[in-house]
Design a protein around this motif. Structure first.
Motif, PDB file in Angstrom:
ATOM      1  N   GLU A 158       0.990  -1.178  -0.006  1.00 33.53           N
ATOM      2  CA  GLU A 158       0.018   0.066   0.135  1.00 33.53           C
ATOM      3  C   GLU A 158       0.993   1.165  -0.067  1.00 33.53           C
ATOM      4  O   GLU A 158       1.620   1.494   0.690  1.00 33.53           O
ATOM      5  CB  GLU A 158      -0.979   0.467   1.361  1.00 33.53           C
TER       6      GLU A 158
ATOM      7  N   ALA B 254      -8.930  -7.149 -16.922  1.00 34.53           N
ATOM      8  CA  ALA B 254      -9.181  -6.712 -15.759  1.00 34.53           C
ATOM      9  C   ALA B 254     -10.017  -7.782 -15.137  1.00 34.53           C
ATOM     10  O   ALA B 254      -9.528  -8.073 -13.950  1.00 34.53           O
ATOM     11  CB  ALA B 254      -9.878  -5.371 -15.952  1.00 34.53           C
TER      12      ALA B 254
ATOM     13  N   ILE C  37      -8.824 -10.082 -11.551  1.00 34.74           N
ATOM     14  CA  ILE C  37      -9.783  -9.725 -10.405  1.00 34.74           C
ATOM     15  C   ILE C  37      -9.857 -11.414  -9.846  1.00 34.74           C
ATOM     16  O   ILE C  37      -9.764 -11.639  -8.953  1.00 34.74           O
ATOM     17  CB  ILE C  37     -11.048  -9.414 -10.709  1.00 34.74           C
TER      18      ILE C  37
ATOM     19  N   PHE D  13      -9.954  -8.565  -3.012  1.00 33.79           N
ATOM     20  CA  PHE D  13     -10.193  -7.762  -4.251  1.00 33.79           C
ATOM     21  C   PHE D  13      -9.281  -6.522  -3.721  1.00 33.79           C
ATOM     22  O   PHE D  13      -9.746  -5.721  -2.879  1.00 33.79           O
ATOM     23  CB  PHE D  13     -11.597  -7.485  -4.524  1.00 33.79           C
ATOM     24  N   ASP D  14      -8.546  -6.140  -4.579  1.00 35.48           N
ATOM     25  CA  ASP D  14      -7.544  -4.869  -4.138  1.00 35.48           C
ATOM     26  C   ASP D  14      -7.636  -4.028  -5.463  1.00 35.48           C
ATOM     27  O   ASP D  14      -7.054  -4.303  -6.299  1.00 35.48           O
ATOM     28  CB  ASP D  14      -6.133  -5.483  -3.949  1.00 35.48           C
ATOM     29  N   MET D  15      -8.250  -3.016  -5.242  1.00 38.05           N
ATOM     30  CA  MET D  15      -8.538  -2.015  -6.528  1.00 38.05           C
ATOM     31  C   MET D  15      -6.994  -1.401  -6.751  1.00 38.05           C
ATOM     32  O   MET D  15      -6.806  -1.207  -7.903  1.00 38.05           O
ATOM     33  CB  MET D  15      -9.456  -0.803  -5.996  1.00 38.05           C
ATOM     34  N   ASN D  16      -5.947  -1.297  -6.018  1.00 41.22           N
ATOM     35  CA  ASN D  16      -4.768  -0.650  -6.211  1.00 41.22           C
ATOM     36  C   ASN D  16      -4.164  -1.729  -7.003  1.00 41.22           C
ATOM     37  O   ASN D  16      -3.357  -1.055  -8.020  1.00 41.22           O
ATOM     38  CB  ASN D  16      -4.148  -0.166  -4.908  1.00 41.22           C
ATOM     39  N   TYR D  17      -4.144  -2.749  -6.632  1.00 40.88           N
ATOM     40  CA  TYR D  17      -3.423  -3.926  -7.413  1.00 40.88           C
ATOM     41  C   TYR D  17      -4.047  -4.173  -8.835  1.00 40.88           C
ATOM     42  O   TYR D  17      -3.207  -3.953  -9.874  1.00 40.88           O
ATOM     43  CB  TYR D  17      -3.699  -5.266  -6.530  1.00 40.88           C
ATOM     44  N   LEU D  18      -5.278  -3.952  -8.890  1.00 40.11           N
ATOM     45  CA  LEU D  18      -5.903  -4.070 -10.240  1.00 40.11           C
ATOM     46  C   LEU D  18      -5.501  -2.844 -11.144  1.00 40.11           C
ATOM     47  O   LEU D  18      -4.986  -2.999 -12.118  1.00 40.11           O
ATOM     48  CB  LEU D  18      -7.252  -4.207 -10.000  1.00 40.11           C
ATOM     49  N   PHE D  19      -5.666  -1.534 -10.642  1.00 41.92           N
ATOM     50  CA  PHE D  19      -5.185  -0.407 -11.377  1.00 41.92           C
ATOM     51  C   PHE D  19      -3.870  -0.412 -11.643  1.00 41.92           C
ATOM     52  O   PHE D  19      -3.430   0.257 -12.551  1.00 41.92           O
ATOM     53  CB  PHE D  19      -5.647   0.855 -10.792  1.00 41.92           C
TER      54      PHE D  19
END
Length: 325
Positions: A171, A222, A226, A236-242
């Protein structure tokens, strides 16, 4: 004797868009990413891009001249190839490498297969992959300036994707804001997602491309990431995805190279299938391969699938019905 006219079968479509105009629009759409790369990495980046473009144009002119073929430099396709190749290189590479990569892209991949419209894979990406295979160390050596120290914690000279693969997502270590704006390490043209998206809007506005392939590509990728996060217990980690979406060459590849007219399916269904294949193959290369990146190899691999994709998605002629021949 009256003037002779060539009569062809209908339908007849009148369109002022020519190959030259299309290539010029693509070159213009790449200017935001190019300008940001020069701002990000300095005049050395401008030199790499300029050498790549000039070398591509020179290679095409020399081939046409010595093979006694009509000169095709004025269609601007060599300019686009050189520009894309330059944007896919680190700014710190030796200056002879853009020349070698341009010669390979133009002469071997494009001209020896018949010129524009006959190449079976994207010339710029083929040139980059040729250099990656031949000079992997230099093509992955991202020299760090003071501007980028501390952007990726503990990884000197690493791109965010390399840090993500080697150390996992921490993070705050690679802020998504930096990925979107472009304050990161990487190749000259891939760092700023917003600059690439500005160019994509230009292409969409002038109807050079449509949304089918880019959105299918990015969307499939994407979804795969996911599913990977959930199946490996990361949650689910939005930062990892983006970080995966905006990091590396995905945005540049999806909007500017996966949409190459020559190496993509011409059938609408085929374009969706092609986009899905790109997303799956890119995710497999990135998540399970040895390299943190996978866009270039994924696009070239899927370029080779295009004839079969077109074969199985070819629409049945009106009134024929039954099975496709």
């Amino acid at each position: 004797m009256g003037e002779m006219f060539h009569v062809s079968s209908n339908p007849h479509v009148r369109d002022g868009m020519t190959t030259s105009k299309i290539m010029q629009l693509v070159a213009i759409a790449l200017l935001p990413a190019t300008a940001f790369g020069i701002w990000n990495f300095g005049l050395r980046a401008l030199l790499v891009v300029a050498i790549s473009v000039v070398s591509s144009v020179a290679a095409e002119w020399l081939y046409d001249h010595f093979m006694h073929k009509p000169n095709t430099v004025t269609d601007f396709s060599a300019v686009v190839t050189g520009l894309l190749l330059g944007l896919n290189m680190p700014y710190s590479i030796p200056l002879w490498m853009p020349i070698l990569g341009s010669a390979f892209a133009i002469i071997v991949v494009k001209q020896l297969f018949g010129g524009l419209g006959q190449n079976f894979m994207n010339p710029a990406l083929a040139g980059r992959c040729f250099l990656m295979i031949s000079f992997a160390g230099k093509m992955t050596d991202f020299a760090v300036s003071d501007k980028f120290r501390g952007v990726v914690d503990g990884v000197t000279g690493a791109t965010p994707l390399a840090a993500l693969k080697d150390h996992g997502f921490v993070e705050g270590s690679v802020p998504v804001k930096n990925l979107f704006l472009g304050n990161i390490q990487g190749t000259i043209g891939e760092t700023s997602a917003i600059a690439i998206l500005i160019g994509a809007v230009i292409l969409l506005y002038f109807k050079v491309i449509d949304l089918k392939i880019p959105l299918t590509y990015i969307g499939t990728f994407a979804v795969f990431v996911i599913v990977y996060m959930l199946c490996t217990g990361k949650g689910f980690d939005m930062n990892y995805l983006f970080s995966h979406i905006f990091g590396g060459g995905l945005m540049l590849g999806a909007w500017f190279m996966a949409t190459d007219y020559v190496t993509t399916p011409i059938t609408p269904k085929g374009q969706y299938v092609y986009g899905v294949c790109l997303g799956v193959v890119t995710a497999i290369f990135r998540l399970f391969g040895a390299s943190a990146e996978g866009v270039s190899y994924a696009i070239i691999f899927c370029n080779l699938l295009v004839p079969q994709i077109e074969r199985f998605t070819r629409p049945v002629a009106f009134g024929k019905g039954g099975k496709k021949a």
